[in-house]
Design a protein around this motif. Structure first.
Motif, short mmCIF file in Angstrom:
data_model
loop_
_atom_site.label_atom_id
_atom_site.label_comp_id
_atom_site.label_asym_id
_atom_site.label_seq_id
_atom_site.Cartn_x
_atom_site.Cartn_y
_atom_site.Cartn_z
N GLU A 107 38.58 -11.79 43.95
CA GLU A 107 37.21 -11.41 43.64
C GLU A 107 36.67 -12.48 42.58
O GLU A 107 37.43 -12.58 41.52
N TYR A 108 35.53 -12.84 42.71
CA TYR A 108 34.60 -13.49 41.82
C TYR A 108 33.57 -12.93 41.23
O TYR A 108 32.75 -12.77 42.18
N PRO A 109 33.57 -12.48 40.23
CA PRO A 109 32.03 -11.85 39.61
C PRO A 109 30.80 -12.74 39.93
O PRO A 109 30.77 -14.00 40.03
N VAL A 110 29.81 -11.81 40.27
CA VAL A 110 28.47 -12.55 40.76
C VAL A 110 27.56 -12.33 39.33
O VAL A 110 27.63 -11.44 38.68
N ASP A 111 27.08 -13.62 38.93
CA ASP A 111 26.14 -13.44 37.74
C ASP A 111 24.85 -12.96 38.28
O ASP A 111 24.14 -13.64 38.92
N ARG A 112 24.44 -11.72 37.75
CA ARG A 112 23.09 -11.01 38.45
C ARG A 112 22.00 -11.52 37.90
O ARG A 112 20.80 -11.63 38.30
N SER A 113 22.11 -12.47 36.82
CA SER A 113 20.75 -13.12 36.21
C SER A 113 20.31 -14.21 37.41
O SER A 113 19.07 -14.55 37.28
N ASP A 114 21.06 -14.90 38.12
CA ASP A 114 20.50 -15.82 39.15
C ASP A 114 21.25 -15.74 40.35
O ASP A 114 21.10 -16.65 41.29
N ASN A 136 27.87 -22.08 55.43
CA ASN A 136 29.21 -21.66 54.61
C ASN A 136 28.94 -20.33 54.28
O ASN A 136 28.10 -20.00 53.54
N PRO A 137 29.38 -19.35 54.91
CA PRO A 137 29.51 -17.87 54.75
C PRO A 137 30.24 -17.38 53.58
O PRO A 137 31.34 -17.77 53.63
N TYR A 138 29.78 -16.62 52.81
CA TYR A 138 30.45 -16.00 51.64
C TYR A 138 30.24 -14.53 51.54
O TYR A 138 29.24 -14.06 51.91
N ARG A 139 31.42 -13.66 51.65
CA ARG A 139 31.27 -12.25 51.41
C ARG A 139 30.81 -11.84 50.05
O ARG A 139 31.56 -12.01 49.17
N VAL A 140 29.88 -10.90 49.86
CA VAL A 140 29.54 -10.49 48.44
C VAL A 140 29.48 -9.10 48.63
O VAL A 140 28.49 -8.51 49.39
N LEU A 141 30.43 -8.49 48.03
CA LEU A 141 30.53 -7.09 47.86
C LEU A 141 29.59 -6.42 46.74
O LEU A 141 29.80 -6.97 45.63
N ILE A 142 28.67 -5.49 47.11
CA ILE A 142 27.92 -4.84 46.04
C ILE A 142 28.12 -3.46 45.94
O ILE A 142 28.20 -2.72 47.15
N SER A 143 28.36 -3.06 44.73
CA SER A 143 29.11 -1.58 44.77
C SER A 143 28.46 -1.07 43.54
O SER A 143 28.13 -1.98 42.57
N THR A 144 28.71 0.28 43.17
CA THR A 144 28.18 0.48 41.87
C THR A 144 28.98 0.20 40.89
O THR A 144 28.49 0.04 39.34
N GLU A 145 30.27 -0.12 40.93
CA GLU A 145 31.37 -0.69 39.84
C GLU A 145 30.85 -2.03 39.82
O GLU A 145 31.53 -2.83 38.71
N LYS A 146 30.77 -2.83 40.89
CA LYS A 146 30.83 -4.39 40.57
C LYS A 146 30.12 -5.09 41.67
O LYS A 146 29.73 -4.46 42.74
N TRP A 147 29.87 -6.34 41.33
CA TRP A 147 29.33 -7.33 42.16
C TRP A 147 30.01 -8.47 42.37
O TRP A 147 30.25 -9.00 41.37
N VAL A 148 30.91 -8.54 43.31
CA VAL A 148 31.90 -9.69 43.51
C VAL A 148 31.60 -10.60 44.76
O VAL A 148 31.17 -9.93 45.77
N CYS A 149 32.14 -11.83 44.69
CA CYS A 149 31.92 -12.61 46.03
C CYS A 149 33.72 -12.65 46.20
O CYS A 149 34.47 -12.80 45.14
#
Length: 326
Positions: free
Chosen positions: A56-63, A36-49
């Motif tokens: 866009e759905y925020p990524v919880d950076r703690s886990d 099940n592939p998911y695209r996760v966009l990493i940028s200086t402004e946000k981490w989102v799936c």
């Protein structure tokens, strides 16, 4: 059970857009019958799936999880398609190691080492791997033009030490151009490397871990329409990329041996793509990329196709290897 795979793309460097194209291509070809592939966009402004409609759905950076329509998604593996920082310099690798999430590229130390051109070449020299003559500068150093040119000669290349896709590179033909080239490189990095010109045949070769084995892919010859293999040549059609390279059997053997040696000496895993200049049949290493381009037109996918490996198999094997080592 299908595994959830996060394909990270974007990053914090000038290679952001190129990374997006690589990540999208991995997403397109990753086998849906197994993953099940998911695209996760990493940028200086946000981490989102991103979902299929690019919501866009925020990524919880703690886990490194996300919640989509009320369902928490945990990832079994990360496919690293970020070129440049933080995906190619060890930062993301260290982060995922701390979280215990397997990822497809090399480990954090190898990523940091190979991303630093001058450190990489210094480590490999004792193993007999040839390189250009080089001169190093850090931001704030006194620039002694005569001393630099006495060592490296003309023409020479001024490069950002920690950058990819030929950002921050200038070919200097005469002394009057040197300072401008140094200023250009310092816009990309606070460390630069100035190298002697190597007059020979430029080749690129992928070395990967594929189905549990170290595999050297068919070699690509680079013929640039410009002065060197710059951004235009790489991404705007100003070059020929000929796979397999038009080199002798002896030259082919030497490049393969050198590329494999570098991969194994460094304790690499995942993908790598190394650049060499062949001079009188002897390969001189320029650099090693550990998250190389993965678009349809990129060199490593070209080489995989020439080896009879589909993109689906190429990408699935990287995930399988990462999961095996967890």
């Amino acid at each position: 059970m299908k595994r959830n795979i996060a394909i990270i793309m974007g990053g914090y460097s000038s290679e952001y857009q190129i990374s997006i194209l690589s990540g999208q291509n991995v997403f397109k070809h990753l086998d849906r019958s197994r993953f099940n592939p998911y695209r996760v966009l990493i940028s200086t402004e946000k981490w989102v799936c991103l979902d299929d409609r690019d919501a866009e759905y925020p990524v919880d950076r703690s886990d490194f999880t996300t919640t989509i329509q009320g369902k928490k998604i945990k990832f079994h593996c990360v496919f690293n398609a970020i070129h440049g920082t933080p995906g190619e310099d060890g930062l993301m690798q260290a982060y995922f190691e701390l979280l215990g999430i397997p990822q497809t590229s090399c480990d954090y130390y190898q990523a940091a080492l190979t991303f630093n051109k001058r450190d990489l070449l210094s480590v490999l020299k004792p193993y007999g791997i040839r390189t250009a003559v080089s001169y190093y500068l850090n931001a704030g150093d006194t620039i002694e033009e005569d001393k630099i040119l006495e060592k490296v000669g003309l023409p020479c290349f001024v490069k950002a030490n920690r950058a990819g896709s030929s950002f921050g590179i200038t070919k200097v033909m005469k002394k009057e151009e040197l300072l401008r080239g140094i200023e250009h490189a310092f816009k990309e990095d606070e460390q630069i490397i100035i190298e002697s010109f190597l007059d020979g045949t430029e080749v690129s070769v992928g070395v990967i871990t594929y189905k549990g084995e170290t595999l050297v892919l068919p070699i690509t010859e680079i013929v640039s329409e410009n002065d060197f293999f710059d951004y235009e040549a790489k991404y705007q059609g100003k070059s020929q990329e000929i796979t397999p390279a038009r080199i002798s059997a002896d030259e082919k053997s030497r490049v393969e041996e050198t590329a494999r040696l570098a991969y194994e000496v460094l304790g690499m895993k995942g993908y790598s793509r190394s650049e060499f200049i062949l001079i009188d049949g002897v390969p001189h290493m320029l650099e090693m990329n550990t998250t190389p381009g993965l678009t349809e037109q990129s060199i490593l996918p070209q080489q995989a196709r020439a080896a009879g490996i589909s993109l689906s198999d190429l990408f699935a094997s990287a995930v399988d290897e990462a999961l095996k080592q967890n």
